[in-house]
Design an enzyme around this catalytic site. Structure first.
Site, PDB file in Angstrom:
ATOM      1  N   ASP A 129       0.858  -1.189   0.000  1.00  0.00           N
ATOM      2  CA  ASP A 129       0.000   0.000   0.000  1.00  0.00           C
ATOM      3  C   ASP A 129       0.893   1.238   0.000  1.00  0.00           C
ATOM      4  O   ASP A 129       2.123   1.119  -0.028  1.00  0.00           O
ATOM      5  CB  ASP A 129      -0.950  -0.002   1.209  1.00  0.00           C
ATOM      6  N   HIS A 178     -13.812  -0.712  -6.935  1.00  0.00           N
ATOM      7  CA  HIS A 178     -15.057   0.072  -6.926  1.00  0.00           C
ATOM      8  C   HIS A 178     -14.812   1.551  -6.630  1.00  0.00           C
ATOM      9  O   HIS A 178     -15.707   2.372  -6.841  1.00  0.00           O
ATOM     10  CB  HIS A 178     -16.071  -0.528  -5.953  1.00  0.00           C
ATOM     11  N   GLY A 191       4.209   1.593  -2.226  1.00  0.00           N
ATOM     12  CA  GLY A 191       4.217   2.173  -3.557  1.00  0.00           C
ATOM     13  C   GLY A 191       2.797   2.445  -4.003  1.00  0.00           C
ATOM     14  O   GLY A 191       1.849   2.351  -3.221  1.00  0.00           O
TER      15      GLY A 191
END
Length: 366
Positions: A229, A275, A255
């Site tokens: 993350d 989403h 990253g």
């Protein structure tokens, strides 16, 4: 999650049958009463939602976890007006969020227990976020979002939601905790429905603080993992992994999933990621992941899948949340996922339903 939690999940066919009965009864009620009465029932549901958010904000469930309390005792404990407390509890008792005994004291119910901050599956912060001034203010502009097809954040806050949350950490931290509670809600159903243990190394792309991967590795002792993350999200995560004994089996890398993700995984997880983004941005994420995958690797997209039926479904609410608060994000049908994956070099092999609203879309490189 514990084995006790696992045993609480009924078989999926039973849950689907219960859902159909509930929807049928609700639909029958709406058809039998006059239209204006049915509409009023739907409209005042917003009042109930705000009342639950208030109970969450005040920490009423935490107080009742210590034992039965009178309205006066609760009011003193959370520093509010006694009569205001009594009127709030009267509404919430009528919907079984709390219960009132014959002696007038209030107690927790099975529903209200989920508002405890230390509940095994807590929805306290999710309730607080939905009832927050920030979130309510955005939703009062739903008409604008529907009219324009654009989110409301730039006009209200000068930035999109994720930019705003990164700077205004009170909102951002509440949102992060709310999303963690949503993740916790779906973890046990996911682990029940899908065998993650058949993969040697799992890469959780956009994995946040690693809640899903930690549970998977705890269930499957031979599996290894990588949480990926943004740097500010995974900062200090190694210490959390060490605290639960996973320092040797779970790596942390940082990253942007728009640029590059770790290579070498047997399976790549994208949970509640796609989403948030438009089709164009979702394609960019998927192509980045595809570039890191070997031919034998598997992609696991964990999302709500919009059904074809016209009955109520959580995805229909969240789809409007995406309209209000994201730039192009939306929920998708299975066909839309299939087409999206195909454009990025994947074949959707199967869709696995869970007891939660989430599905696991299992795809492989073409």
């Amino acid at each position: 999650m514990t084995s006790t939690a696992l045993k609480k999940i009924p078989p999926l066919p039973v849950l689907r049958a219960i859902d159909r009965v509930r929807d049928a009864l609700g639909g029958l009620h709406r058809k039998l009463v006059p239209g204006h009465i049915a509409l009023l029932d739907l409209q005042i549901a917003g009042f109930l939602s705000q009342a639950i958010s208030t109970a969450a904000e005040l920490g009423i469930a935490d107080e009742l976890a210590e034992g039965p309390r009178t309205a006066a005792q609760l009011a003193r404990a959370v520093d509010v007006d006694e009569e205001g407390m009594r009127r709030l509890m009267r509404l919430l008792v009528s919907y079984d969020v709390f219960a009132q005994r014959r002696d007038g004291t209030y107690t927790l119910t099975r529903i209200g227990d989920a508002l405890r901050s230390d509940a095994e599956v807590t929805l306290r912060d999710l309730s607080r976020f939905f009832g927050s001034q920030f979130h309510r203010n955005h939703w009062t502009h739903l008409t604008d979002a529907v009219r324009t097809g654009e989110p409301v954040g730039r006009n209200l806050d000068g930035s999109n939601f994720f930019e705003y949350a990164a700077v205004n950490r009170e909102v951002g931290e509440l949102f992060d905790r709310a999303m963690t509670s949503v993740s916790t809600l779906s973890i046990e159903p996911l682990l029940t429905a899908y065998d993650f243990g058949r993969f040697g190394t799992l890469v959780d792309v956009g994995g946040g603080r690693g809640s899903l991967l930690i549970e998977i590795l705890g269930r499957y002792p031979t599996t290894r993992g990588i949480v990926f993350d943004l740097p500010n999200v995974v900062d200090d995560l190694n210490a959390d992994l060490a605290a639960v004994g996973l320092a040797q089996r779970c790596a942390v890398e940082s990253g942007s999933f728009f640029a590059e993700v770790p290579q070498g995984g047997d399976a790549y997880l994208l949970k509640h990621i796609l989403h948030d983004w438009s089709d164009e941005q979702a394609e960019q994420i998927l192509r980045t992941v595809r570039a890191a995958m070997s031919r034998s690797a598997t992609l696991l997209v964990i999302e709500l899948v919009l059904p074809d039926h016209q009955r109520p479904h959580p995805g229909k609410f969240i789809d409007l949340e995406m309209l209000v608060n994201t730039e192009g994000g939306h929920e998708r049908t299975e066909k839309q996922f299939r087409d999206l994956l195909a454009r990025c070099g994947f074949t959707l092999r199967r869709t696995v339903e869970t007891a939660a609203p989430d599905c696991v879309l299992e795809a492989v490189p073409r």
